[in-house]
Design a protein around this motif. Structure first.
Motif, PDB file in Angstrom:
ATOM      1  N   ILE A  96       0.833  -1.207   0.000  1.00 34.42           N
ATOM      2  CA  ILE A  96       0.000   0.000   0.000  1.00 34.42           C
ATOM      3  C   ILE A  96       0.876   1.269   0.000  1.00 34.42           C
ATOM      4  CG2 ILE A  96      -0.213   0.012   2.548  1.00 34.42           C
ATOM      5  CD1 ILE A  96      -3.075   0.835   0.123  1.00 34.42           C
ATOM      6  N   GLU A  97       2.074   1.162   0.574  1.00 34.17           N
ATOM      7  CA  GLU A  97       2.962   2.330   0.601  1.00 34.17           C
ATOM      8  C   GLU A  97       3.484   2.693  -0.794  1.00 34.17           C
ATOM      9  OE1 GLU A  97       3.312  -0.255   2.685  1.00 34.17           O
ATOM     10  OE2 GLU A  97       3.559   0.472   4.760  1.00 34.17           O
ATOM     11  N   GLY A  98       3.326   1.753  -1.738  1.00 30.97           N
ATOM     12  CA  GLY A  98       3.899   1.984  -3.060  1.00 30.97           C
ATOM     13  C   GLY A  98       2.923   2.562  -4.066  1.00 30.97           C
ATOM     14  N   LEU A  99       1.744   2.987  -3.639  1.00 26.70           N
ATOM     15  CA  LEU A  99       0.729   3.405  -4.612  1.00 26.70           C
ATOM     16  C   LEU A  99       0.630   4.918  -4.817  1.00 26.70           C
ATOM     17  CD1 LEU A  99      -2.268   1.003  -3.885  1.00 26.70           C
ATOM     18  CD2 LEU A  99      -0.490   0.789  -5.634  1.00 26.70           C
ATOM     19  N   ALA A 100       0.651   5.681  -3.748  1.00 25.35           N
ATOM     20  CA  ALA A 100       0.485   7.129  -3.893  1.00 25.35           C
ATOM     21  C   ALA A 100       1.714   7.737  -4.569  1.00 25.35           C
ATOM     22  CB  ALA A 100       0.278   7.776  -2.518  1.00 25.35           C
ATOM     23  N   ALA A 101       1.520   8.867  -5.223  1.00 22.73           N
ATOM     24  CA  ALA A 101       2.643   9.549  -5.872  1.00 22.73           C
ATOM     25  C   ALA A 101       3.591  10.106  -4.810  1.00 22.73           C
ATOM     26  CB  ALA A 101       2.125  10.680  -6.753  1.00 22.73           C
ATOM     27  N   ASP A 102       4.808  10.418  -5.237  1.00 20.08           N
ATOM     28  CA  ASP A 102       5.794  10.939  -4.293  1.00 20.08           C
ATOM     29  C   ASP A 102       5.316  12.205  -3.604  1.00 20.08           C
ATOM     30  OD1 ASP A 102       7.566   8.879  -4.738  1.00 20.08           O
ATOM     31  OD2 ASP A 102       8.505   9.897  -6.456  1.00 20.08           O
ATOM     32  N   VAL A 109      -7.294   4.348  -6.965  1.00 16.62           N
ATOM     33  CA  VAL A 109      -8.067   3.423  -6.120  1.00 16.62           C
ATOM     34  C   VAL A 109      -8.185   4.002  -4.710  1.00 16.62           C
ATOM     35  CG1 VAL A 109      -8.158   1.113  -5.108  1.00 16.62           C
ATOM     36  CG2 VAL A 109      -7.436   1.400  -7.490  1.00 16.62           C
ATOM     37  N   GLN A 110      -7.112   4.553  -4.198  1.00  9.35           N
ATOM     38  CA  GLN A 110      -7.174   5.171  -2.864  1.00  9.35           C
ATOM     39  C   GLN A 110      -8.144   6.358  -2.866  1.00  9.35           C
ATOM     40  OE1 GLN A 110      -2.853   5.864  -2.755  1.00  9.35           O
ATOM     41  NE2 GLN A 110      -2.790   4.667  -0.840  1.00  9.35           N
ATOM     42  N   GLN A 111      -8.042   7.165  -3.911  1.00  6.44           N
ATOM     43  CA  GLN A 111      -8.904   8.347  -4.018  1.00  6.44           C
ATOM     44  C   GLN A 111     -10.373   7.924  -4.046  1.00  6.44           C
ATOM     45  OE1 GLN A 111      -7.768  11.668  -4.006  1.00  6.44           O
ATOM     46  NE2 GLN A 111      -9.960  11.877  -3.558  1.00  6.44           N
ATOM     47  N   ALA A 112     -10.643   6.856  -4.772  1.00  3.67           N
ATOM     48  CA  ALA A 112     -12.021   6.373  -4.892  1.00  3.67           C
ATOM     49  C   ALA A 112     -12.539   5.871  -3.546  1.00  3.67           C
ATOM     50  CB  ALA A 112     -12.099   5.265  -5.945  1.00  3.67           C
ATOM     51  N   PHE A 113     -11.685   5.201  -2.782  1.00  7.10           N
ATOM     52  CA  PHE A 113     -12.114   4.737  -1.450  1.00  7.10           C
ATOM     53  C   PHE A 113     -12.466   5.941  -0.576  1.00  7.10           C
ATOM     54  CE2 PHE A 113     -11.754   0.154  -0.419  1.00  7.10           C
ATOM     55  CZ  PHE A 113     -11.469  -0.315  -1.687  1.00  7.10           C
ATOM     56  N   GLN A 114     -11.695   7.015  -0.722  1.00  9.74           N
ATOM     57  CA  GLN A 114     -12.018   8.209   0.059  1.00  9.74           C
ATOM     58  C   GLN A 114     -13.336   8.823  -0.429  1.00  9.74           C
ATOM     59  OE1 GLN A 114      -9.789  12.237  -0.047  1.00  9.74           O
ATOM     60  NE2 GLN A 114      -8.912  11.150   1.678  1.00  9.74           N
ATOM     61  N   ALA A 172     -12.274   2.025 -11.413  1.00  8.22           N
ATOM     62  CA  ALA A 172     -12.176   1.405 -12.735  1.00  8.22           C
ATOM     63  C   ALA A 172     -12.351   2.470 -13.810  1.00  8.22           C
ATOM     64  CB  ALA A 172     -13.238   0.310 -12.880  1.00  8.22           C
ATOM     65  N   GLY A 173     -13.335   3.344 -13.608  1.00  9.86           N
ATOM     66  CA  GLY A 173     -13.581   4.414 -14.575  1.00  9.86           C
ATOM     67  C   GLY A 173     -12.394   5.361 -14.669  1.00  9.86           C
ATOM     68  N   ALA A 174     -11.863   5.755 -13.509  1.00  7.22           N
ATOM     69  CA  ALA A 174     -10.746   6.703 -13.496  1.00  7.22           C
ATOM     70  C   ALA A 174      -9.524   6.110 -14.194  1.00  7.22           C
ATOM     71  CB  ALA A 174     -10.410   7.071 -12.049  1.00  7.22           C
ATOM     72  N   LEU A 175      -9.280   4.836 -13.934  1.00  2.05           N
ATOM     73  CA  LEU A 175      -8.098   4.203 -14.525  1.00  2.05           C
ATOM     74  C   LEU A 175      -8.268   4.004 -16.021  1.00  2.05           C
ATOM     75  CD1 LEU A 175      -7.492   1.773 -11.583  1.00  2.05           C
ATOM     76  CD2 LEU A 175      -5.730   3.311 -12.496  1.00  2.05           C
ATOM     77  N   ARG A 176      -9.494   3.751 -16.444  1.00  2.00           N
ATOM     78  CA  ARG A 176      -9.726   3.607 -17.892  1.00  2.00           C
ATOM     79  C   ARG A 176      -9.480   4.940 -18.597  1.00  2.00           C
ATOM     80  NH1 ARG A 176     -14.201   0.682 -16.528  1.00  2.00           N
ATOM     81  NH2 ARG A 176     -15.629   2.342 -17.134  1.00  2.00           N
ATOM     82  N   THR A 177      -9.846   6.016 -17.930  1.00  3.76           N
ATOM     83  CA  THR A 177      -9.652   7.330 -18.529  1.00  3.76           C
ATOM     84  C   THR A 177      -8.176   7.635 -18.772  1.00  3.76           C
ATOM     85  OG1 THR A 177     -11.555   8.030 -17.253  1.00  3.76           O
ATOM     86  CG2 THR A 177     -10.270   9.773 -18.305  1.00  3.76           C
ATOM     87  N   THR A 178      -7.359   7.313 -17.767  1.00  4.75           N
ATOM     88  CA  THR A 178      -5.936   7.648 -17.918  1.00  4.75           C
ATOM     89  C   THR A 178      -5.157   6.531 -18.589  1.00  4.75           C
ATOM     90  OG1 THR A 178      -5.379   6.692 -15.771  1.00  4.75           O
ATOM     91  CG2 THR A 178      -5.969   9.021 -15.799  1.00  4.75           C
ATOM     92  N   GLY A 179      -5.708   5.319 -18.579  1.00  4.49           N
ATOM     93  CA  GLY A 179      -4.982   4.186 -19.156  1.00  4.49           C
ATOM     94  C   GLY A 179      -3.827   3.715 -18.296  1.00  4.49           C
ATOM     95  N   ALA A 180      -3.782   4.175 -17.047  1.00  4.87           N
ATOM     96  CA  ALA A 180      -2.665   3.785 -16.183  1.00  4.87           C
ATOM     97  C   ALA A 180      -2.817   2.345 -15.714  1.00  4.87           C
ATOM     98  CB  ALA A 180      -2.611   4.717 -14.969  1.00  4.87           C
ATOM     99  N   ASP A 181      -1.694   1.675 -15.509  1.00 10.24           N
ATOM    100  CA  ASP A 181      -1.706   0.336 -14.923  1.00 10.24           C
ATOM    101  C   ASP A 181      -2.097   0.484 -13.450  1.00 10.24           C
ATOM    102  OD1 ASP A 181      -1.126  -2.106 -13.685  1.00 10.24           O
ATOM    103  OD2 ASP A 181       0.613  -2.486 -14.966  1.00 10.24           O
ATOM    104  N   PRO A 182      -3.184  -0.181 -13.045  1.00 15.09           N
ATOM    105  CA  PRO A 182      -3.664  -0.018 -11.663  1.00 15.09           C
ATOM    106  C   PRO A 182      -2.626  -0.419 -10.626  1.00 15.09           C
ATOM    107  CG  PRO A 182      -5.220  -1.327 -12.970  1.00 15.09           C
ATOM    108  CD  PRO A 182      -4.007  -1.108 -13.835  1.00 15.09           C
ATOM    109  N   ARG A 183      -1.644  -1.209 -11.030  1.00 19.66           N
ATOM    110  CA  ARG A 183      -0.678  -1.726 -10.055  1.00 19.66           C
ATOM    111  C   ARG A 183       0.553  -0.839  -9.926  1.00 19.66           C
ATOM    112  NH1 ARG A 183      -0.427  -7.191 -13.244  1.00 19.66           N
ATOM    113  NH2 ARG A 183      -0.003  -5.573 -14.775  1.00 19.66           N
ATOM    114  N   ALA A 184       0.600   0.212 -10.756  1.00 18.71           N
ATOM    115  CA  ALA A 184       1.788   1.072 -10.753  1.00 18.71           C
ATOM    116  C   ALA A 184       1.608   2.246  -9.790  1.00 18.71           C
ATOM    117  CB  ALA A 184       2.037   1.585 -12.164  1.00 18.71           C
ATOM    118  N   LYS A 185       2.729   2.745  -9.335  1.00 18.88           N
ATOM    119  CA  LYS A 185       2.723   3.940  -8.491  1.00 18.88           C
ATOM    120  C   LYS A 185       2.036   5.065  -9.260  1.00 18.88           C
ATOM    121  CE  LYS A 185       6.245   6.751  -6.174  1.00 18.88           C
ATOM    122  NZ  LYS A 185       6.537   6.112  -4.883  1.00 18.88           N
ATOM    123  N   HIS A 186       1.219   5.826  -8.564  1.00 21.79           N
ATOM    124  CA  HIS A 186       0.451   6.874  -9.232  1.00 21.79           C
ATOM    125  C   HIS A 186       1.371   7.982  -9.766  1.00 21.79           C
ATOM    126  CE1 HIS A 186      -2.742   9.471 -10.331  1.00 21.79           C
ATOM    127  NE2 HIS A 186      -2.521  10.360  -9.370  1.00 21.79           N
TER     128      HIS A 186
END
Ligand code: FAD
Ligand code: FES
Ligand code: FES
Lengths: 194, 357
Positions: A96-102, A109-114, A172-186
């Motif tokens: 979980i520490e590896g997801l948010a941007a520096d 996904v974190q933003q959506a949970f909030q 899911a919607g947010a990630l589809r918009t940006t095309g980012a890999d959900p498993r990568a650091k934001h």
């Protein structure tokens, strides 16, 4: 393999590693090589929390049922309470520490949970978020039933799940918009995240 | 994959951790690189050695201290035993193949549809990412799906030790709850699932309180139709309602029935009389017995449709086209004599039969 591969060297000696002997484990955690010398019976969850001091990964049941300890192993979600650190020597872990941007910007996904109130006490949340990241990598456009099934391996005692399911849908919607890999650091620069 | 420890690595001290945070009992740890080394290690350890595969059953037992093997032989670092072979006659799954990898393999789903039908029910995806299919059969949990699949398809396990190799059929391998015929010093190298014959349909049904948990009851079904789509042969294997997968032969009670008007009452009655459920906090024995019958009814309906969907009823004598490999038995004689599954030309409804091998 070279002799710098300590754990491997120790563990493949004819007698193996006797009980009580510590082994050196080297893993890449959130992109950074980390190592610690631990007993072979050290669970990956405890290795992350106690040895590497990454306490974002939570531990609930320690027998695979609750999902609080879920992390990504080479990109696939696994239970960190059901692996020995020594078994994953040389591999890559995302916690979980590896997801948010520096700069602290939350991962979608974190933003959506909030946004969707996908958490209350937050104990289960790291596990849910990591499971969701693995799930969305496989299912970028899930319907509601697919989300339910995909998240069914994690337990939450607080939310009643509705917020969690809504959060996964939003993510899911947010990630589809940006095309980012959900498993990568934001990477805030890469898409329209706020 | 080697990484020099030191310069590029942050080394942390374990000195302050002591024994805290350590739940499993101590064990000697071995991580062989080759099968030979694994067999030598297991041979030397004898009764003291325990294979660690995906750990999704063994590590919970260790964490709860329900097991305390003196030594673990971890398959994590083996460089072999990770293949799935799909041939004209079978699917062979080696020891390190995870449930999820097997479930996703399209060749496997086409050759032995029952594997994916059952694997969809096995645990949660996160567990399937680590747990191995061979390990789940070796573990022999009475509620596990794959032992039932192996039994239903007449499959076998291949075991090796320093003394040599043994092949053990499902019925002889699965001895009881958490008891399989794996002897001290032995490694299961693979499980083999024969391809079902022509006009054979399969299905798996179960009920758990939460999808992915072990089933309260479940059943796998295999039905072969004859040329005009009447039941020729039928069998079921139940899980969670006895000490191990319980196979019930249903041919006698179903033979000759048209696939689209099955009378399942006798089969359900026979099944309910053949199983031996017990009560726990999730369900009474009576509920499980009832449930097993309901699930059997559903699975039979799905299986006969699956079978019928593979080929239209036969008006005369012409059997289906040749098997996926052209050199396979031409099958112009007795239908079903060919060991290979026929791939219909064109696609059967349901899309089961795309041949990707
Ligand atoms: C929350 C949860 C839910 C689950 N739900 C289900 C379910 O619904 N259905 C289901 O079938 N399973 C379920 N499982 C179990 C899962 O499928 C396991 O992966 C599987 O039973 C064992 O496989 P493994 O590779 O993890 O084996 P391990 O845990 O490593 O080993 C299990 C046993 O098998 C032996 N063994 C393993 N491989 C070999 C080998 N090659 N040779 C000799 N011995 C071997 C080990 O020594 C050990 O005794 C669940 C597990 C969890 C934690
Ligand atoms: S702590 Fe790992 S699944 Fe509950
Ligand atoms: S938010 Fe409290 S357990 Fe899920």
């Amino acid at each position: 393999m070279s002799t710098t591969d300590h754990a491997a060297t120790a563990t493949t000696s004819p007698g193996g590693t006797p009980s009580g002997t510590d082994v050196e484990v080297v893993v890449t955690v959130n992109g950074v090589p980390r190592s610690a010398t631990v007993p072979a019976r050290r669970l990956l969850s405890d290795f992350l929390r106690h040895d590497l001091r990454l306490t974002g990964t939570h531990v609930g049941c320690e027998h695979g049922v609750c999902g609080a300890c879920t992390v990504l192993l080479d990109g696939a979600p696994v239970r960190s309470c059901l692996a020995f650190a020594v078994s994953i020597h040389g591999r890559e872990i995302t916690t979980i520490e590896g997801l948010a941007a520096d700069d602290g910007t939350l991962h979608p996904v974190q933003q959506a949970f909030q946004d969707e109130h996908g958490l209350q006490c937050g104990y289960c949340t790291p596990g849910f978020v990591m499971s969701a990241c693995g799930f969305l990598a496989d299912e970028p456009a899930p319907d509601d039933q697919t989300i339910r099934e995909g998240m069914s391996g994690n337990l939450c005692r607080c939310t009643g799940y509705a917020g969690i399911l809504a959060a996964v849908k939003q993510a899911a919607g947010a990630l589809r918009t940006t095309g980012a890999d959900p498993r990568a650091k934001h990477d805030p620069a890469a898409g329209g995240q706020r | 994959m080697c990484r020099a420890v030191g310069s590029g690595t942050t080394a942390e001290s374990a000195s302050d951790t002591g024994d805290d945070g350590v739940k499993p009992p101590p064990f000697a740890y071995h991580a062989p690189r080759t099968e030979e080394e694994a067999l030598a290690t297991l041979g030397a350890l004898g009764e003291d050695g325990k294979v660690l595969a995906g750990g999704q059953s063994l590590i919970p037992l260790l964490n709860m201290r329900l097991a305390a093997p003196p030594a673990l032989v971890d398959l994590a670092r083996l460089e072999t035993l990770d293949r799935i072979a799909v041939t004209d006659t079978h699917v062979r799954v080696e020891a390190r193949v995870t449930h999820e990898r097997l479930r996703r393999d399209e060749r496997v789903a086409a050759a032995v549809p029952l594997l994916r039908q059952a694997l969809d029910w096995v645990a949660h995806p996160v567990i399937r990412n680590r747990g191995t299919s061979v390990g789940s059969i070796a573990h022999a949990d009475p509620a596990a799906e794959l032992p039932a699949v192996l039994a239903l398809l007449g499959g076998w396990m291949q075991l090796r030790s320093v003394e040599g190799e043994r092949t053990v059929e499902a019925g002889d391998y699965l001895l009881g709850p958490l008891e399989s015929d794996t002897r001290p010093g032995e490694l299961v190298v693979a499980a083999t699932f024969p391809r079902p014959g022509v006009r054979t349909g399969t299905a798996f049904e179960e009920l758990a309180r939460r999808h992915g948990d072990y089933a309260m009851a479940g059943v796998g079904v295999r039905v072969t139709l004859d040329a005009d789509h009447h039941v020729g042969d039928a069998s079921a294997a139940f899980i969670g309602v006895g000490g191990t997968a319980i196979q019930v032969e249903l041919t006698e009670v179903l033979r000759g029935q048209p696939y689209d008007a099955l009378d399942k009452a006798e089969a359900i009655g026979l099944a309910r009389a053949s199983i031996d459920p017990t009560a726990d906090i999730h369900a009474t024995a009576g509920y499980r017995r009832h449930l097993a019958g309901v699930l059997l009814g559903r699975a039979l309906e799905t299986a006969v449709r699956h079978a019928a969907g593979q080929a239209p009823p036969d008006s005369g004598s012409a059997p289906e086209g040749p098997g996926p490999t052209e050199s396979a038995a031409p099958g112009s004689a007795a239908p079903g004599s060919a060991a290979t599954e026929s791939a219909p030309t064109g696609h059967a409804s349901g899309g089961y039969r795309e041949e990707t091998a």
